[in-house]
Write a protein that holds these residues in place. Structure first.
Motif, short mmCIF file in Angstrom:
data_model
loop_
_atom_site.label_atom_id
_atom_site.label_comp_id
_atom_site.label_asym_id
_atom_site.label_seq_id
_atom_site.Cartn_x
_atom_site.Cartn_y
_atom_site.Cartn_z
N VAL A 100 0.83 -1.20 0.00
CA VAL A 100 0.00 0.00 0.00
C VAL A 100 0.87 1.25 0.00
O VAL A 100 1.82 1.35 0.76
N LEU A 101 0.52 2.18 -0.86
CA LEU A 101 1.11 3.52 -0.86
C LEU A 101 -0.01 4.47 -0.50
O LEU A 101 -0.91 4.71 -1.32
N PRO A 102 -0.01 4.99 0.73
CA PRO A 102 -1.12 5.83 1.19
C PRO A 102 -1.46 6.95 0.22
O PRO A 102 -0.58 7.69 -0.23
N GLY A 103 -2.74 7.04 -0.12
CA GLY A 103 -3.21 8.09 -1.02
C GLY A 103 -2.98 7.80 -2.49
O GLY A 103 -3.35 8.60 -3.35
N LYS A 104 -2.39 6.66 -2.81
CA LYS A 104 -2.06 6.33 -4.20
C LYS A 104 -2.54 4.92 -4.55
O LYS A 104 -1.74 4.00 -4.72
N PRO A 105 -3.84 4.75 -4.69
CA PRO A 105 -4.34 3.40 -4.97
C PRO A 105 -3.83 2.81 -6.28
O PRO A 105 -3.54 1.61 -6.34
N ASP A 106 -3.70 3.62 -7.33
CA ASP A 106 -3.26 3.08 -8.62
C ASP A 106 -1.82 2.60 -8.58
O ASP A 106 -1.42 1.72 -9.35
N GLU A 107 -1.02 3.17 -7.68
CA GLU A 107 0.38 2.77 -7.55
C GLU A 107 0.57 1.68 -6.49
O GLU A 107 1.66 1.14 -6.37
N SER A 108 -0.47 1.38 -5.72
CA SER A 108 -0.39 0.39 -4.65
C SER A 108 -0.48 -1.01 -5.23
O SER A 108 -1.40 -1.33 -5.97
N LEU A 109 0.48 -1.84 -4.87
CA LEU A 109 0.54 -3.21 -5.37
C LEU A 109 -0.72 -3.99 -4.97
O LEU A 109 -1.21 -4.81 -5.75
N LEU A 110 -1.27 -3.71 -3.80
CA LEU A 110 -2.49 -4.39 -3.38
C LEU A 110 -3.60 -4.19 -4.41
O LEU A 110 -4.26 -5.15 -4.83
N ILE A 111 -3.80 -2.97 -4.85
CA ILE A 111 -4.85 -2.68 -5.84
C ILE A 111 -4.50 -3.31 -7.18
O ILE A 111 -5.35 -3.90 -7.85
N GLN A 112 -3.25 -3.22 -7.58
CA GLN A 112 -2.83 -3.82 -8.86
C GLN A 112 -3.09 -5.32 -8.86
O GLN A 112 -3.54 -5.87 -9.86
N MET A 113 -2.83 -5.97 -7.72
CA MET A 113 -3.02 -7.42 -7.63
C MET A 113 -4.51 -7.80 -7.64
O MET A 113 -4.91 -8.72 -8.33
N ILE A 114 -5.33 -7.08 -6.87
CA ILE A 114 -6.74 -7.47 -6.80
C ILE A 114 -7.49 -7.12 -8.08
O ILE A 114 -8.53 -7.70 -8.36
N GLU A 115 -6.94 -6.18 -8.86
CA GLU A 115 -7.58 -5.82 -10.13
C GLU A 115 -6.97 -6.57 -11.32
O GLU A 115 -7.38 -6.37 -12.45
N GLY A 116 -5.99 -7.45 -11.06
CA GLY A 116 -5.41 -8.27 -12.10
C GLY A 116 -4.48 -7.55 -13.06
O GLY A 116 -4.33 -7.97 -14.19
N HIS A 117 -3.84 -6.46 -12.60
CA HIS A 117 -2.94 -5.70 -13.46
C HIS A 117 -1.50 -6.19 -13.44
O HIS A 117 -0.66 -5.64 -14.14
N VAL A 118 -1.22 -7.20 -12.65
CA VAL A 118 0.13 -7.76 -12.59
C VAL A 118 0.12 -9.02 -13.45
O VAL A 118 -0.71 -9.90 -13.25
N SER A 119 1.01 -9.09 -14.41
CA SER A 119 0.98 -10.17 -15.40
C SER A 119 0.92 -11.55 -14.76
O SER A 119 1.76 -11.91 -13.96
N GLY A 120 -0.12 -12.27 -15.12
CA GLY A 120 -0.28 -13.64 -14.68
C GLY A 120 -0.76 -13.81 -13.25
O GLY A 120 -0.90 -14.93 -12.79
N LEU A 121 -1.00 -12.72 -12.53
CA LEU A 121 -1.42 -12.84 -11.14
C LEU A 121 -2.67 -12.02 -10.87
O LEU A 121 -2.82 -10.92 -11.39
#
Length: 146
Positions: A100-121
Motif C-alpha cells: 500500500v502507498l497511502p493516497g495512491k491506490p493506482d500505484e499500490s501493489l495491493l490494488i494492482q493485484m486485486i484488479e489483475g494488473h500484474v501479469s499472470g497474477l
C-alpha cells in the motif's frame, strides 16, 4: 568536582524528553494502523473518526475474510512474504515491495493485484474480489493521504 550542566544543556535534554514520544509515535502516519484494539490514528477530528469507522466496519473484515488466510501473521501463512494483518506489513509489503502507498491506490501493489494488473497474477487467485470489495480497498487507500 564536576560542573553542573549549563542552561543550554538542560534545555536540550528537556526538549528531547518532550519530543521523544512524538518522534517515536506513529500518530503522524498517513496510513491508518491495522492492529486490533489500538487506535488507528491519534486524532479526535470528525474526519478521522469516520475513517476509523470505515476501516473497522469495511476494510478490516474484508482483509480478514479474504486475505489473511494466505497473507497473515502465522509462519508459513505469509505467501510471497506478505503479512496483511498489521500496518507495518502493508507498508513493508512482501517480495514485490510495499502493498500500500497511502493516497495512491493506482500505484499500490495491493490494488494492482486485486484488479489483475500484474501479469499472470490476480488475488485472491481462486475467488477474485467483487467490484464492491475492490472499491472498498481503493477508497480506503485513496482517502488515507494527508
Amino acid at each position: 568536582m564536576s560542573k553542573p550542566p549549563s542552561l543550554k544543556h538542560f534545555l536540550a535534554i528537556l526538549l528531547l524528553g518532550l519530543l521523544a514520544p512524538v518522534i517515536t509515535s506513529e500518530w503522524y502516519s498517513p496510513l491508518i494502523g491495522l492492529s486490533a484494539g489500538e487506535p488507528l490514528v491519534r486524532d479526535d477530528s470528525t474526519e478521522t473518526k469516520i475513517k476509523q469507522r470505515y476501516f473497522e466496519n469495511r476494510v478490516r473484515p474484508l482483509l480478514e475474510e479474504r486475505c489473511i488466510r494466505c497473507h497473515g501473521p502465522a509462519i508459513g501463512k505469509q505467501e510471497s512474504g506478505l503479512d496483511l494483518s498489521h500496518r507495518e506489513g502493508l507498508l513493508k509489503g512482501g517480495r514485490r515491495g510495499a502493498a500500500v502507498l497511502p493516497g495512491k491506490p493506482d500505484e499500490s501493489l495491493l490494488i494492482q493485484m486485486i484488479e489483475g494488473h500484474v501479469s499472470g497474477l490476480s488475488m485472491p487467485p481462486d475467488d477474485p474480489l467483487s467490484a464492491e470489495e475492490r472499491k472498498i480497498l481503493r477508497k480506503w487507500i485513496e482517502e488515507d493521504r494527508k
